[in-house]
Design a protein around this motif. Structure first.
Motif, mmCIF file in Angstrom:
data_model
loop_
_atom_site.group_PDB
_atom_site.id
_atom_site.type_symbol
_atom_site.label_atom_id
_atom_site.label_comp_id
_atom_site.label_asym_id
_atom_site.label_seq_id
_atom_site.Cartn_x
_atom_site.Cartn_y
_atom_site.Cartn_z
ATOM 1 N N LEU A 66 0.829 -1.201 0.000
ATOM 2 C CA LEU A 66 0.000 0.000 0.000
ATOM 3 C C LEU A 66 0.862 1.248 0.000
ATOM 4 O O LEU A 66 1.867 1.331 0.720
ATOM 5 N N THR A 67 0.435 2.219 -0.776
ATOM 6 C CA THR A 67 1.099 3.517 -0.785
ATOM 7 C C THR A 67 0.241 4.520 -0.025
ATOM 8 O O THR A 67 -0.921 4.252 0.283
ATOM 9 N N GLN A 68 0.799 5.681 0.273
ATOM 10 C CA GLN A 68 0.034 6.716 0.960
ATOM 11 C C GLN A 68 -1.160 7.152 0.122
ATOM 12 O O GLN A 68 -2.230 7.468 0.653
ATOM 13 N N ARG A 69 -1.001 7.144 -1.183
ATOM 14 C CA ARG A 69 -2.109 7.508 -2.066
ATOM 15 C C ARG A 69 -3.253 6.503 -1.932
ATOM 16 O O ARG A 69 -4.433 6.887 -1.899
ATOM 17 N N ASP A 70 -2.903 5.187 -1.855
ATOM 18 C CA ASP A 70 -3.927 4.162 -1.680
ATOM 19 C C ASP A 70 -4.693 4.380 -0.375
ATOM 20 O O ASP A 70 -5.924 4.280 -0.319
ATOM 21 N N VAL A 71 -3.973 4.674 0.707
ATOM 22 C CA VAL A 71 -4.605 4.908 2.003
ATOM 23 C C VAL A 71 -5.535 6.109 1.935
ATOM 24 O O VAL A 71 -6.677 6.077 2.412
ATOM 25 N N ASP A 72 -5.086 7.211 1.334
ATOM 26 C CA ASP A 72 -5.909 8.414 1.233
ATOM 27 C C ASP A 72 -7.185 8.146 0.443
ATOM 28 O O ASP A 72 -8.272 8.626 0.804
ATOM 29 N N GLN A 73 -7.062 7.387 -0.648
ATOM 30 C CA GLN A 73 -8.240 7.084 -1.463
ATOM 31 C C GLN A 73 -9.243 6.242 -0.696
ATOM 32 O O GLN A 73 -10.453 6.487 -0.764
ATOM 33 N N ARG A 74 -8.774 5.265 0.086
ATOM 34 C CA ARG A 74 -9.685 4.412 0.833
ATOM 35 C C ARG A 74 -10.356 5.184 1.968
ATOM 36 O O ARG A 74 -11.540 4.988 2.246
#
Length: 292
Positions: A66-74
């Motif tokens: 997981l990237t920070q972008r993935d976390v933000d999107q979720r």
């Protein structure tokens, strides 16, 4: 008897290029040949499974990290889903209004004085399984006739069963209760800032709801007849003639007070921002309920 001579041992020629392993090879092959078919099948199966596992491992390396972008999107998707769920849920005021509707009554009175005949309106709320209606005393006091109308369209004459002049509260007993009696749920105490809803029939407009908050507690005010009411709930929900005697609700639709009056510096019976209600812990005793 003649003896035969023992033939001499014939030496076996060995190729110098052969090793000890080659000499032992016939015995190793013989060991493999002695394995049963079932053993061979098991060995082959193990080899096949190992090959498949290796193939899958090489083709499916697993999910990427997981990237920070993935976390933000979720997180953003979760917040949007929560907002959509809240938007679909009914408003607290709608829940309170729907809850009190079967228990709300319209009170009409008739009487006569030195100026002639008069009529009045007010509100009340059913508070027990016998159909007892709790209201403000000044709505029904000195009336020659009292009629309560239910939300199912039926109505009935009613009489005052008990009264508490010090707190401006009366309990009415109708001759005929509604076909289905739905008593209101009585709530507990409130705090300053608690959202509240006043339900009644202001200016003859039946079944009206106004919203506000508890502005203060333990207020003392002077009302008609030179009476002083104490320990009232002060609210900023709009109340007008026709609201008197109606229930003051919390967000769950529980009755936390009985509307009794309004404050107006112009001596006119129109709302200017301050209303009062008797706490249900005080008013409920008039209808025979236990203190809350």
């Amino acid at each position: 008897m003649a003896r035969l001579p023992v033939p001499p041992e014939v030496p076996v020629a060995v190729d110098p290029g052969d090793s000890e392993e080659r000499v032992a090879e016939p015995s190793r092959i013989g060991w493999l040949r002695r394995l049963s078919r079932r053993t061979w099948a098991a060995v082959v199966a193990v080899l096949v499974v190992a090959g498949i596992a290796a193939f899958v491992a090489l083709r499916d390396p697993g999910p990427p990290p997981l990237t920070q972008r993935d976390v933000d999107q979720r997180v953003s998707a979760g917040l949007e889903a929560h907002d959509e769920e809240e938007a679909r849920a009914p408003a607290e005021a709608s829940v309170a209004y729907a809850t009190i509707q079967p228990s709300l009554v319209l009170i009409t009175t008739r009487g006569a004085n030195a100026e002639g005949e008069y009529g009045g309106t007010g509100a009340g709320v059913i508070v027990n399984a016998m159909g007892t209606v709790l209201t403000a005393l000044h709505v029904v006091e000195d009336a020659d006739s009292i009629t309560v109308a239910y939300t199912d369209g039926t109505s009935s004459p009613a009489t005052i069963a008990s009264a508490d002049p010090d707190n401006d509260i009366a309990a009415l007993v109708p001759e005929t209760p509604p076909e289905t009696v739905v008593p209101a749920v009585l709530g507990g105490g409130v705090q300053v800032g608690t959202p509240v809803y006043a339900v009644g029939h202001p200016l003859g407009l039946p079944g009206s709801l106004s919203a506000g908050v508890v502005s203060a507690l333990d207020r003392d005010v002077r009302v008609d007849g030179n009476r002083r009411l104490e320990n009232l709930i002060q609210i900023d929900a709009a109340v007008n003639p026709g609201n008197s005697g109606g229930p003051l609700l919390n967000s769950a639709g529980q009755v936390v007070g009985i509307v009794t009056g309004l404050a107006n510096p112009n001596d006119e019976s129109l709302f200017v921002g301050i209303g009062f209600a008797v706490p249900i812990a005080t008013a409920g005793g008039t209808a025979g309920g236990p203190p809350r």
